[in-house]
Structures are given as structure tokens and as C-alpha cells.
Design a protein around this motif. Sequence first.
Motif, mmCIF file in Angstrom:
data_model
loop_
_atom_site.group_PDB
_atom_site.id
_atom_site.type_symbol
_atom_site.label_atom_id
_atom_site.label_comp_id
_atom_site.label_asym_id
_atom_site.label_seq_id
_atom_site.Cartn_x
_atom_site.Cartn_y
_atom_site.Cartn_z
ATOM 1 N N GLN A 36 0.851 -1.187 0.000
ATOM 2 C CA GLN A 36 0.000 0.000 0.000
ATOM 3 C C GLN A 36 0.886 1.236 0.000
ATOM 4 O OE1 GLN A 36 -3.508 0.313 2.667
ATOM 5 N NE2 GLN A 36 -2.363 1.974 3.629
ATOM 6 N N VAL A 37 0.512 2.204 -0.841
ATOM 7 C CA VAL A 37 1.240 3.467 -0.919
ATOM 8 C C VAL A 37 0.229 4.585 -0.720
ATOM 9 C CG1 VAL A 37 2.696 4.935 -2.355
ATOM 10 C CG2 VAL A 37 2.872 2.460 -2.547
ATOM 11 N N TYR A 38 0.602 5.572 0.101
ATOM 12 C CA TYR A 38 -0.303 6.701 0.372
ATOM 13 C C TYR A 38 0.430 8.001 0.123
ATOM 14 C CZ TYR A 38 -3.842 9.513 2.744
ATOM 15 O OH TYR A 38 -4.816 10.426 3.040
ATOM 16 N N TYR A 39 -0.175 8.854 -0.718
ATOM 17 C CA TYR A 39 0.402 10.165 -1.031
ATOM 18 C C TYR A 39 -0.489 11.254 -0.445
ATOM 19 C CZ TYR A 39 2.762 7.396 -4.618
ATOM 20 O OH TYR A 39 3.489 6.440 -5.278
ATOM 21 N N VAL A 74 -6.079 14.216 7.224
ATOM 22 C CA VAL A 74 -5.167 14.080 6.091
ATOM 23 C C VAL A 74 -5.953 13.525 4.911
ATOM 24 C CG1 VAL A 74 -3.009 13.092 5.259
ATOM 25 C CG2 VAL A 74 -3.314 13.504 7.701
ATOM 26 N N THR A 75 -5.842 14.183 3.762
ATOM 27 C CA THR A 75 -6.460 13.709 2.535
ATOM 28 C C THR A 75 -5.352 13.334 1.571
ATOM 29 O OG1 THR A 75 -8.291 15.252 2.873
ATOM 30 C CG2 THR A 75 -8.040 14.318 0.663
ATOM 31 N N GLY A 76 -5.517 12.191 0.890
ATOM 32 C CA GLY A 76 -4.484 11.774 -0.050
ATOM 33 C C GLY A 76 -4.942 10.646 -0.943
ATOM 34 N N ASP A 77 -4.043 10.244 -1.833
ATOM 35 C CA ASP A 77 -4.318 9.159 -2.769
ATOM 36 C C ASP A 77 -3.680 7.879 -2.245
ATOM 37 O OD1 ASP A 77 -5.677 10.839 -4.569
ATOM 38 O OD2 ASP A 77 -3.762 11.552 -5.356
ATOM 39 N N GLN A 78 -4.490 6.835 -2.170
ATOM 40 C CA GLN A 78 -4.016 5.549 -1.647
ATOM 41 C C GLN A 78 -4.059 4.504 -2.760
ATOM 42 O OE1 GLN A 78 -5.055 4.437 2.390
ATOM 43 N NE2 GLN A 78 -5.886 2.519 1.590
ATOM 44 N N LEU A 79 -2.915 3.867 -2.989
ATOM 45 C CA LEU A 79 -2.796 2.853 -4.027
ATOM 46 C C LEU A 79 -2.521 1.496 -3.400
ATOM 47 C CD1 LEU A 79 -1.912 5.639 -5.393
ATOM 48 C CD2 LEU A 79 -0.725 4.212 -7.051
ATOM 49 N N GLN A 80 -3.194 0.475 -3.893
ATOM 50 C CA GLN A 80 -2.908 -0.907 -3.523
ATOM 51 C C GLN A 80 -2.179 -1.520 -4.713
ATOM 52 O OE1 GLN A 80 -3.585 -2.285 -0.560
ATOM 53 N NE2 GLN A 80 -4.670 -0.484 0.189
ATOM 54 N N SER A 100 -5.734 -0.890 -7.064
ATOM 55 C CA SER A 100 -6.758 0.125 -6.806
ATOM 56 C C SER A 100 -6.090 1.462 -6.526
ATOM 57 C CB SER A 100 -7.650 -0.281 -5.627
ATOM 58 O OG SER A 100 -6.915 -0.236 -4.419
ATOM 59 N N ASP A 101 -6.796 2.524 -6.841
ATOM 60 C CA ASP A 101 -6.311 3.891 -6.633
ATOM 61 C C ASP A 101 -7.516 4.724 -6.208
ATOM 62 O OD1 ASP A 101 -5.252 6.413 -6.687
ATOM 63 O OD2 ASP A 101 -4.614 6.357 -8.776
ATOM 64 N N GLU A 102 -7.510 5.203 -4.968
ATOM 65 C CA GLU A 102 -8.653 5.980 -4.483
ATOM 66 C C GLU A 102 -8.208 7.112 -3.561
ATOM 67 O OE1 GLU A 102 -11.298 3.823 -1.789
ATOM 68 O OE2 GLU A 102 -9.717 2.357 -1.466
ATOM 69 N N ARG A 103 -9.036 8.144 -3.478
ATOM 70 C CA ARG A 103 -8.802 9.265 -2.578
ATOM 71 C C ARG A 103 -9.349 8.880 -1.214
ATOM 72 N NH1 ARG A 103 -7.647 14.886 -3.484
ATOM 73 N NH2 ARG A 103 -6.320 13.904 -5.016
ATOM 74 N N LYS A 104 -8.494 8.957 -0.176
ATOM 75 C CA LYS A 104 -8.922 8.571 1.169
ATOM 76 C C LYS A 104 -8.559 9.650 2.163
ATOM 77 C CE LYS A 104 -9.614 4.555 2.557
ATOM 78 N NZ LYS A 104 -9.689 3.180 3.018
ATOM 79 N N MET A 105 -9.379 9.758 3.194
ATOM 80 C CA MET A 105 -9.149 10.708 4.283
ATOM 81 C C MET A 105 -8.947 9.927 5.576
ATOM 82 S SD MET A 105 -12.119 13.504 3.486
ATOM 83 C CE MET A 105 -11.874 14.277 5.057
ATOM 84 N N TYR A 106 -8.050 10.463 6.408
ATOM 85 C CA TYR A 106 -7.792 9.865 7.712
ATOM 86 C C TYR A 106 -7.861 10.947 8.784
ATOM 87 C CZ TYR A 106 -6.290 5.657 5.336
ATOM 88 O OH TYR A 106 -6.256 4.524 4.564
ATOM 89 N N ALA A 107 -8.398 10.572 9.931
ATOM 90 C CA ALA A 107 -8.448 11.463 11.090
ATOM 91 C C ALA A 107 -7.434 10.953 12.108
ATOM 92 C CB ALA A 107 -9.843 11.473 11.704
ATOM 93 N N SER A 142 -5.116 7.885 18.023
ATOM 94 C CA SER A 142 -5.867 7.063 17.082
ATOM 95 C C SER A 142 -5.639 7.553 15.662
ATOM 96 C CB SER A 142 -7.365 7.098 17.396
ATOM 97 O OG SER A 142 -7.896 8.379 17.137
ATOM 98 N N ILE A 143 -5.817 6.625 14.723
ATOM 99 C CA ILE A 143 -5.828 6.951 13.295
ATOM 100 C C ILE A 143 -6.980 6.161 12.695
ATOM 101 C CG2 ILE A 143 -4.006 5.235 12.889
ATOM 102 C CD1 ILE A 143 -3.188 6.919 10.432
ATOM 103 N N GLU A 144 -7.917 6.873 12.091
ATOM 104 C CA GLU A 144 -9.133 6.244 11.587
ATOM 105 C C GLU A 144 -9.429 6.756 10.191
ATOM 106 O OE1 GLU A 144 -11.945 7.615 14.464
ATOM 107 O OE2 GLU A 144 -11.507 5.987 15.856
ATOM 108 N N THR A 145 -10.078 5.891 9.386
ATOM 109 C CA THR A 145 -10.540 6.368 8.086
ATOM 110 C C THR A 145 -11.693 7.332 8.315
ATOM 111 O OG1 THR A 145 -12.039 4.495 7.866
ATOM 112 C CG2 THR A 145 -9.855 4.287 6.838
ATOM 113 N N LEU A 146 -11.848 8.264 7.400
ATOM 114 C CA LEU A 146 -12.853 9.306 7.539
ATOM 115 C C LEU A 146 -13.654 9.358 6.256
ATOM 116 C CD1 LEU A 146 -13.558 11.533 9.637
ATOM 117 C CD2 LEU A 146 -11.995 13.021 8.421
#
Length: 198
Positions: free
Chosen positions: A122-125, A140-146, A154-161, A175-179
Motif C-alpha cells: 500500500q502506498v499513500y500520497y 489528512v487527505t491523499g491518494d491511496q494505491l494498492q 486500486s487507486d482511491e482518494r482517502k481521508m484519515y483522522a 488514534s488513526i481512523e478512516t474518515l
Amino acid sequence: MKAENVNGQARVLNRRLTVLGGMLGLSLIANAGLAVSVATQSKVVLVPSLVDTVEITGTSVDRDYLERLSRDVVYTYLNRTPESARYFERNLERITSPDTYQEIKSALIADRQARQQSQTSQVYYPVDFFVDPGKLYVEVTGDQLQMNNRQVISDERKMYALTFERRGALVQLKSIETLDRDAARGTRARPANTGEVL
């Protein structure tokens, strides 16, 4: 003769008291100077990736410090390969709150086992950060690639809190959670309790 002896002893005693008083005065001045020096002494931590000095005072955490700490957490936790997973697990305790350490470590171990079976990475930009230093909260908002053998699955825009807590001068990840995209952002940002824990 007696009067001369008494006067001589009085002069000697007077000199000794004067010298003792002077030494006591110098000692007080030196101790006061040392106390002021220690009280006002500050340490500057040089980190090559920081463009300016940052401070953690008794009342607040510098916005830039919290953003850089979040960036390091994101790069550490969200860029994973089967080979690097154990390294991150070993270094987890240094930046994670003792209250949530076991929960986050268990999630990382489960993720490592799944990646070893599927041989995926997994890569996160990160592309955007929202920082609320008062609440020790970062989005944090970024692009996550599997990926599998350099092939993008897969390539999607993901947010984390990310939420942090202070223990004295130490700031640790709580904590680190998907948002979800629909979750509040900016000035209305608040941690989502329904997000997936990593």
C-alpha cells in the motif's frame, strides 16, 4: 590591655563578618543568576524536514510541529509492504499513546498477515492537511494505491483522522481512523467515531 584585646578581637570579628557577608551576597547573586538561566533555557530540536523552529509550550503545540508529526505518522502507517511491516510495528511504541498502543498494534499485525498472504503493498500520497492544534486533531487527505508486484490494483482518494494526546512535553498518537468524505472538515472538523481503526 584588656580593652586593646577586646577591640582587636572585635575588629577581627568585624572583618570576618564582612567577608562572610560579602561571600553570602555573591553566592545569592550567583544562585539567582543560575536559576534565571535554567528557567529561561530552551532547547532547539533540529529536524531536517522542518523549515522553521517549532515549540511545545506548557499550553499549546505548534501547528507546524503537529502537521509534521502527522505527516511522519501517515508515511509510517500508510505506506506498507510485507517486508516493512515488522519495522513499523517495532517503532510503534515510540509515537503511540500507551492507552491505545495494543489496539493499533493488533490492527497492524492483522494487516501484515493479510499482506503476506496476498503479497500486496500500500502506498499513500498525502495532498492536504487540516490541523487543529487546540484539539490535537489532524485530517489528512491523499491518494491511496494498492499494488501487487508494481501493478496498481486500486487507486482511491482517502481521508484519515488522527488524534493525539499530550503527556507532559510528549505528543503521542492516540488514534488513526478512516474518515468518510461527508464527514465534517475545516473549522467544523471533529474526529469520526465510526471510522475504521487501523
